[in-house]
Each structure stands twice: as structure tokens, then as C-alpha cells.
Design an enzyme around this catalytic site. Structure first.
Site, PDB file in Angstrom:
ATOM      1  N   HIS A  70     -61.991  68.078  68.788  1.00 29.44           N
ATOM      2  CA  HIS A  70     -61.062  68.072  67.646  1.00 29.44           C
ATOM      3  C   HIS A  70     -60.716  66.639  67.289  1.00 29.44           C
ATOM      4  CE1 HIS A  70     -57.587  66.995  70.161  1.00 29.44           C
ATOM      5  NE2 HIS A  70     -58.201  67.711  71.095  1.00 29.44           N
ATOM      6  N   CYS A  71     -60.059  66.479  66.164  1.00 28.94           N
ATOM      7  CA  CYS A  71     -59.495  65.185  65.769  1.00 28.94           C
ATOM      8  C   CYS A  71     -58.157  65.471  65.101  1.00 28.94           C
ATOM      9  CB  CYS A  71     -60.445  64.400  64.863  1.00 28.94           C
ATOM     10  SG  CYS A  71     -60.811  65.158  63.276  1.00 28.94           S
ATOM     11  N   SER A  72     -57.533  64.458  64.542  1.00 29.89           N
ATOM     12  CA  SER A  72     -56.182  64.651  64.015  1.00 29.89           C
ATOM     13  C   SER A  72     -56.131  65.637  62.851  1.00 29.89           C
ATOM     14  CB  SER A  72     -55.554  63.315  63.607  1.00 29.89           C
ATOM     15  OG  SER A  72     -56.350  62.671  62.639  1.00 29.89           O
ATOM     16  N   THR A  78     -64.459  65.722  63.302  1.00 28.86           N
ATOM     17  CA  THR A  78     -64.800  67.014  63.891  1.00 28.86           C
ATOM     18  C   THR A  78     -65.798  67.769  63.024  1.00 28.86           C
ATOM     19  OG1 THR A  78     -62.650  67.156  64.971  1.00 28.86           O
ATOM     20  CG2 THR A  78     -63.838  69.218  64.681  1.00 28.86           C
TER      21      THR A  78
END
Length: 158
Positions: A70-72, A78
């Protein structure tokens, strides 16, 4: 936990005043910035190393452990990671793009909230359009990355 990226490419080191001025100049500047980010996700050495580390971790642990990535925001780093994974599994480019675009529906409420918050502070239509494009999921963005991968590197090889 394996942290793959040192920073979010969509975030900028420019001052808030410079960003405001840049995005207020042209309604396409947010879109153009996102296209640049997706090109950098393919060409930037740190990004290349990050995606290599992801695949190494996947190969080393995939059968014994669950892999969560995941990422922010969950749409850019992602999204490209998921596209690379799907390509490595033999999924075609049309289906990869369709999968990526599913994020738009999931991300839409966040994008609408961000736009409402921004509109309270800024009235410049160009700026608001840029914020929209920075928060959006667009086929144009992924096409920037996949175009480079296919034209420069021969594609994603399963």
C-alpha cells in the site's frame, strides 16, 4: 515490514506559494504533473529499486506469508505495483488498466472531500482543477508508465 519508497512522488518539495502559483496558472498543470510522476515511477532509480525489492519479497515470502502492499493514497505507487504484478502474472494490458481504474470508484469519496476542503480556501478554477487531477485516477497516468515499460523495455514479461 519493507518500506519501498522514501517519499511520495505526488508530494512536492516546492513551497506552498510556488505550488499554488504553478497549479493556478493552467487547469492542466495537475494532470501534467501526474503524468510526470508516473513516468518517474518507471524511470527513477529509487522507484526501480523499490519495485525490485517488492518482487524479491514476494518471491521469497509469497507462499508462506501474506503480502500487503500500500501507499498513502493507494492509487499511484500501489496502482503501478499492482499493474506490474498483474503483468508478471500474464494479465493483458487492457485488463490491467481496467483493474487500475477500479480505484477511481473507491477513491472518489476521498477526492470529493479533498476538493471541498480546497474550495473553501481557494477560488481559482485552474487551481481547483489541478487539485482534482492530482487526486484522480486516470488512464492517462497509468498509460504514461506502461507506455515507457512497453516501448523502452519490451513490456512486462510473465
Amino acid at each position: 515490514e519493507l518500506s519501498l519508497f522514501q517519499s511520495d512522488e505526488a508530494e512536492s518539495e516546492l513551497s506552498l506559494d510556488k505550488l499554488n502559483a504553478f497549479y493556478a496558472k493552467n487547469p492542466r498543470n495537475g494532470h501534467l504533473r501526474m503524468e510526470q510522476i508516473y513516468r518517474r515511477l518507471v524511470l527513477n532509480q529509487q522507484s526501480v529499486l523499490a519495485y525490485q525489492a517488492f518482487f524479491k519479497a514476494l518471491v521469497a515470502n509469497g507462499e508462506q506469508k501474506t503480502i500487503l502492499f500500500h501507499c498513502s493514497s493507494g492509487k499511484d505507487r500501489t496502482g503501478l505495483c499492482a499493474a506490474l504484478l498483474l503483468g508478471a502474472l500474464g494479465v493483458g494490458q487492457v485488463d490491467i488498466l481496467a483493474d487500475y481504474l477500479l480505484s477511481h470508484g473507491c477513491y472518489r469519496p476521498i477526492m470529493i472531500n479533498r476538493l471541498k476542503q480546497t474550495a473553501r480556501r481557494y477560488r481559482n478554477a485552474n487551481f481547483l482543477r489541478s487539485v482534482h487531477d492530482l487526486a484522480a485516477v486516470s488512464a492517462d497516468y497509468l498509460d504514461q508508465a506502461l507506455g515507457i515499460i512497453y516501448l523502452e523495455f519490451g513490456g512486462i514479461i510473465p
